[in-house]
Design a protein around this motif. Structure first.
Motif, PDB file in Angstrom:
ATOM      1  N   ASN A   1      17.663 -44.945  -0.696  1.00  0.00           N
ATOM      2  CA  ASN A   1      18.061 -44.633  -2.099  1.00  0.00           C
ATOM      3  C   ASN A   1      16.890 -43.811  -2.766  1.00  0.00           C
ATOM      4  O   ASN A   1      15.693 -44.052  -2.401  1.00  0.00           O
ATOM      5  N   THR A   2      17.259 -42.878  -3.488  1.00  0.00           N
ATOM      6  CA  THR A   2      16.227 -42.119  -4.239  1.00  0.00           C
ATOM      7  C   THR A   2      15.446 -43.030  -5.190  1.00  0.00           C
ATOM      8  O   THR A   2      15.932 -43.807  -5.654  1.00  0.00           O
ATOM      9  N   ILE A   3      14.154 -42.296  -5.557  1.00  0.00           N
ATOM     10  CA  ILE A   3      13.247 -43.067  -6.503  1.00  0.00           C
ATOM     11  C   ILE A   3      13.115 -42.019  -7.718  1.00  0.00           C
ATOM     12  O   ILE A   3      12.549 -40.841  -7.403  1.00  0.00           O
ATOM     13  N   ALA A   4      13.271 -42.301  -8.998  1.00  0.00           N
ATOM     14  CA  ALA A   4      13.328 -41.440 -10.056  1.00  0.00           C
ATOM     15  C   ALA A   4      11.709 -41.761 -10.784  1.00  0.00           C
ATOM     16  O   ALA A   4      11.254 -42.918 -10.537  1.00  0.00           O
ATOM     17  N   VAL A   5      11.517 -40.930 -11.350  1.00  0.00           N
ATOM     18  CA  VAL A   5      10.228 -40.724 -12.405  1.00  0.00           C
ATOM     19  C   VAL A   5      10.401 -42.042 -13.203  1.00  0.00           C
ATOM     20  O   VAL A   5      11.467 -42.186 -13.763  1.00  0.00           O
ATOM     21  N   GLY A   6       9.246 -42.915 -13.549  1.00  0.00           N
ATOM     22  CA  GLY A   6       9.533 -43.813 -14.297  1.00  0.00           C
ATOM     23  C   GLY A   6       9.628 -45.051 -13.717  1.00  0.00           C
ATOM     24  O   GLY A   6       9.600 -46.473 -14.489  1.00  0.00           O
ATOM     25  N   GLU A   7      10.140 -45.062 -12.373  1.00  0.00           N
ATOM     26  CA  GLU A   7      10.461 -46.362 -11.735  1.00  0.00           C
ATOM     27  C   GLU A   7       9.284 -47.036 -11.238  1.00  0.00           C
ATOM     28  O   GLU A   7       8.200 -46.214 -11.187  1.00  0.00           O
ATOM     29  N   LEU A   8       8.963 -48.259 -10.986  1.00  0.00           N
ATOM     30  CA  LEU A   8       7.987 -48.983 -10.422  1.00  0.00           C
ATOM     31  C   LEU A   8       8.374 -49.220  -8.764  1.00  0.00           C
ATOM     32  O   LEU A   8       9.505 -49.703  -8.361  1.00  0.00           O
ATOM     33  N   VAL A   9       7.459 -48.691  -8.061  1.00  0.00           N
ATOM     34  CA  VAL A   9       7.714 -48.909  -6.590  1.00  0.00           C
ATOM     35  C   VAL A   9       6.899 -49.721  -6.090  1.00  0.00           C
ATOM     36  O   VAL A   9       5.738 -49.787  -6.319  1.00  0.00           O
ATOM     37  N   THR A  10       7.401 -50.875  -5.358  1.00  0.00           N
ATOM     38  CA  THR A  10       6.643 -51.816  -4.580  1.00  0.00           C
ATOM     39  C   THR A  10       7.021 -51.889  -3.046  1.00  0.00           C
ATOM     40  O   THR A  10       7.919 -51.712  -2.499  1.00  0.00           O
ATOM     41  N   LEU A  11       5.689 -51.740  -2.532  1.00  0.00           N
ATOM     42  CA  LEU A  11       5.592 -51.715  -1.106  1.00  0.00           C
ATOM     43  C   LEU A  11       5.030 -52.975  -0.566  1.00  0.00           C
ATOM     44  O   LEU A  11       4.176 -53.490  -1.210  1.00  0.00           O
ATOM     45  N   LYS A  12       5.686 -53.595   0.420  1.00  0.00           N
ATOM     46  CA  LYS A  12       5.242 -54.804   0.963  1.00  0.00           C
ATOM     47  C   LYS A  12       4.853 -54.596   2.452  1.00  0.00           C
ATOM     48  O   LYS A  12       5.811 -54.143   3.325  1.00  0.00           O
ATOM     49  N   ALA A  13       3.967 -55.053   2.928  1.00  0.00           N
ATOM     50  CA  ALA A  13       3.511 -55.088   4.192  1.00  0.00           C
ATOM     51  C   ALA A  13       3.206 -56.341   4.893  1.00  0.00           C
ATOM     52  O   ALA A  13       2.602 -57.112   4.146  1.00  0.00           O
ATOM     53  N   SER A  14       3.607 -56.488   6.131  1.00  0.00           N
ATOM     54  CA  SER A  14       3.305 -57.634   6.808  1.00  0.00           C
ATOM     55  C   SER A  14       3.229 -57.411   8.507  1.00  0.00           C
ATOM     56  O   SER A  14       3.707 -56.388   9.015  1.00  0.00           O
TER      57      SER A  14
ATOM     58  N   PHE B   1      -6.410 -66.440  16.167  1.00  0.00           N
ATOM     59  CA  PHE B   1      -5.266 -66.332  15.935  1.00  0.00           C
ATOM     60  C   PHE B   1      -4.898 -66.541  14.221  1.00  0.00           C
ATOM     61  O   PHE B   1      -5.809 -67.314  13.785  1.00  0.00           O
ATOM     62  N   LYS B   2      -4.250 -65.790  13.692  1.00  0.00           N
ATOM     63  CA  LYS B   2      -4.114 -65.645  12.358  1.00  0.00           C
ATOM     64  C   LYS B   2      -2.619 -66.156  12.007  1.00  0.00           C
ATOM     65  O   LYS B   2      -1.740 -65.421  12.532  1.00  0.00           O
ATOM     66  N   HIS B   3      -2.334 -66.556  10.672  1.00  0.00           N
ATOM     67  CA  HIS B   3      -1.036 -66.750  10.211  1.00  0.00           C
ATOM     68  C   HIS B   3      -0.721 -65.582   9.498  1.00  0.00           C
ATOM     69  O   HIS B   3      -1.499 -64.744   9.074  1.00  0.00           O
ATOM     70  N   ILE B   4       0.799 -64.955   9.654  1.00  0.00           N
ATOM     71  CA  ILE B   4       1.203 -63.851   9.056  1.00  0.00           C
ATOM     72  C   ILE B   4       0.704 -63.481   7.499  1.00  0.00           C
ATOM     73  O   ILE B   4       0.082 -62.496   7.131  1.00  0.00           O
ATOM     74  N   GLU B   5       0.837 -64.609   6.731  1.00  0.00           N
ATOM     75  CA  GLU B   5       0.719 -64.720   5.509  1.00  0.00           C
ATOM     76  C   GLU B   5      -1.108 -63.978   5.096  1.00  0.00           C
ATOM     77  O   GLU B   5      -1.174 -63.597   3.771  1.00  0.00           O
ATOM     78  N   GLU B   6      -1.711 -64.459   6.005  1.00  0.00           N
ATOM     79  CA  GLU B   6      -3.197 -64.189   5.895  1.00  0.00           C
ATOM     80  C   GLU B   6      -3.395 -62.594   5.571  1.00  0.00           C
ATOM     81  O   GLU B   6      -4.386 -62.317   4.913  1.00  0.00           O
ATOM     82  N   SER B   7      -2.647 -61.682   6.226  1.00  0.00           N
ATOM     83  CA  SER B   7      -2.637 -60.244   6.165  1.00  0.00           C
ATOM     84  C   SER B   7      -1.587 -59.712   5.242  1.00  0.00           C
ATOM     85  O   SER B   7      -1.698 -58.341   5.121  1.00  0.00           O
ATOM     86  N   GLN B   8      -0.722 -60.421   4.745  1.00  0.00           N
ATOM     87  CA  GLN B   8       0.432 -59.613   3.857  1.00  0.00           C
ATOM     88  C   GLN B   8      -0.118 -58.862   2.758  1.00  0.00           C
ATOM     89  O   GLN B   8      -1.148 -59.500   2.166  1.00  0.00           O
ATOM     90  N   ILE B   9       0.300 -57.611   2.400  1.00  0.00           N
ATOM     91  CA  ILE B   9       0.264 -56.956   1.440  1.00  0.00           C
ATOM     92  C   ILE B   9       1.137 -56.550   0.452  1.00  0.00           C
ATOM     93  O   ILE B   9       2.085 -56.050   0.971  1.00  0.00           O
ATOM     94  N   THR B  10       0.850 -56.538  -0.815  1.00  0.00           N
ATOM     95  CA  THR B  10       1.928 -56.012  -1.719  1.00  0.00           C
ATOM     96  C   THR B  10       1.287 -54.889  -2.709  1.00  0.00           C
ATOM     97  O   THR B  10       0.122 -55.193  -3.334  1.00  0.00           O
ATOM     98  N   MET B  11       1.908 -53.823  -2.863  1.00  0.00           N
ATOM     99  CA  MET B  11       1.502 -52.844  -3.811  1.00  0.00           C
ATOM    100  C   MET B  11       2.343 -52.394  -4.735  1.00  0.00           C
ATOM    101  O   MET B  11       3.671 -52.014  -4.290  1.00  0.00           O
ATOM    102  N   THR B  12       2.121 -52.374  -6.101  1.00  0.00           N
ATOM    103  CA  THR B  12       3.203 -51.791  -6.992  1.00  0.00           C
ATOM    104  C   THR B  12       2.617 -50.479  -7.942  1.00  0.00           C
ATOM    105  O   THR B  12       1.439 -50.589  -7.911  1.00  0.00           O
ATOM    106  N   GLN B  13       3.472 -49.624  -7.843  1.00  0.00           N
ATOM    107  CA  GLN B  13       2.583 -48.095  -8.392  1.00  0.00           C
ATOM    108  C   GLN B  13       3.805 -47.550  -9.294  1.00  0.00           C
ATOM    109  O   GLN B  13       4.981 -47.478  -8.894  1.00  0.00           O
ATOM    110  N   LEU B  14       3.564 -47.208 -10.614  1.00  0.00           N
ATOM    111  CA  LEU B  14       4.374 -46.484 -11.339  1.00  0.00           C
ATOM    112  C   LEU B  14       4.520 -45.153 -10.874  1.00  0.00           C
ATOM    113  O   LEU B  14       3.793 -44.327 -10.526  1.00  0.00           O
ATOM    114  N   MET B  15       5.661 -44.511 -11.003  1.00  0.00           N
ATOM    115  CA  MET B  15       6.208 -43.224 -10.169  1.00  0.00           C
ATOM    116  C   MET B  15       6.233 -42.165 -11.474  1.00  0.00           C
ATOM    117  O   MET B  15       6.698 -42.374 -12.516  1.00  0.00           O
TER     118      MET B  15
END
Length: 179
Positions: free
Chosen positions: A65-78, A3-17
């Motif tokens: 919501n729309t995402i515009a060029v120049g915005e930072l997009v952050t994706l969080k996965a759990s 068994f694993k804690h949820i936090e052990e696998s969480q991922i966050t990724m940020t990318q400039l559009m």
């Protein structure tokens, strides 16, 4: 069983559009965001299972919501749910206007991923340690979604479908029936 804690696998990724990610109006293509979502779901599920993981299904993606060029997009996965060989990865996508600091929730979705060994056979995944009310709620919600999906599939099975039960409701929509 492991068994694993949820936090052990969480991922966050940020990318400039960038402009190359956009359509003619300067908004980011939904398909590009879906590609990023699939990548982070893969990373989260593979980290949890310690095996290559493949996408089995995607549960509803609403672009809020729309995402515009120049915005930072952050994706969080759990990891929200673990079955025997499958996992449900909860995803949240947010965009940030770097000039104003305003953050928008752009979409959320649930990816069902299956762990595979080197011969592409499904393998068992570690279970989850649920240690918060929120983690139990998310796990329970995944169970509920699975039951609803099975029921939908059963109701609309082509061999059991009864057209007379749905014909009037269908006629209330933007269709022309020519049977």
């Amino acid at each position: 069983m492991k068994f694993k804690h949820i936090e052990e696998s969480q991922i966050t990724m940020t990318q400039l559009m960038l402009p190359s990610h956009s359509n003619f109006r300067g908004n980011i293509h939904g398909g590009f965001i879906l590609n990023l979502m699939d990548q982070i779901a893969f990373a989260c599920a593979s980290k949890h299972s310690e095996h290559y993981s493949v996408t089995a299904s995607v549960n509803k993606v609403d672009f809020l919501n729309t995402i515009a060029v120049g915005e930072l997009v952050t994706l969080k996965a759990s990891i929200n749910y673990t079955g025997r060989t499958s996992m449900v990865v909860g995803l949240r996508v947010e965009s940030e206007d770097i000039h104003t600091g305003v953050i928008k929730h752009c979409n959320s979705s649930y990816f069902t991923m299956v762990a595979k060994d080197k011969d592409y056979n499904s393998v068992e995944v570690p279970g989850l340690i649920l240690d918060t009310e929120d983690s139990i709620r998310r796990f329970a919600r995944s169970i509920k979604r699975q039951k609803q999906a099975r029921k939908r599939s059963e109701n609309f099975n082509s061999t059991d479908f009864k057209i007379e039960e749905y014909l009037e409701e269908v006629r209330e929509h933007n269709v022309q029936i020519t049977l």
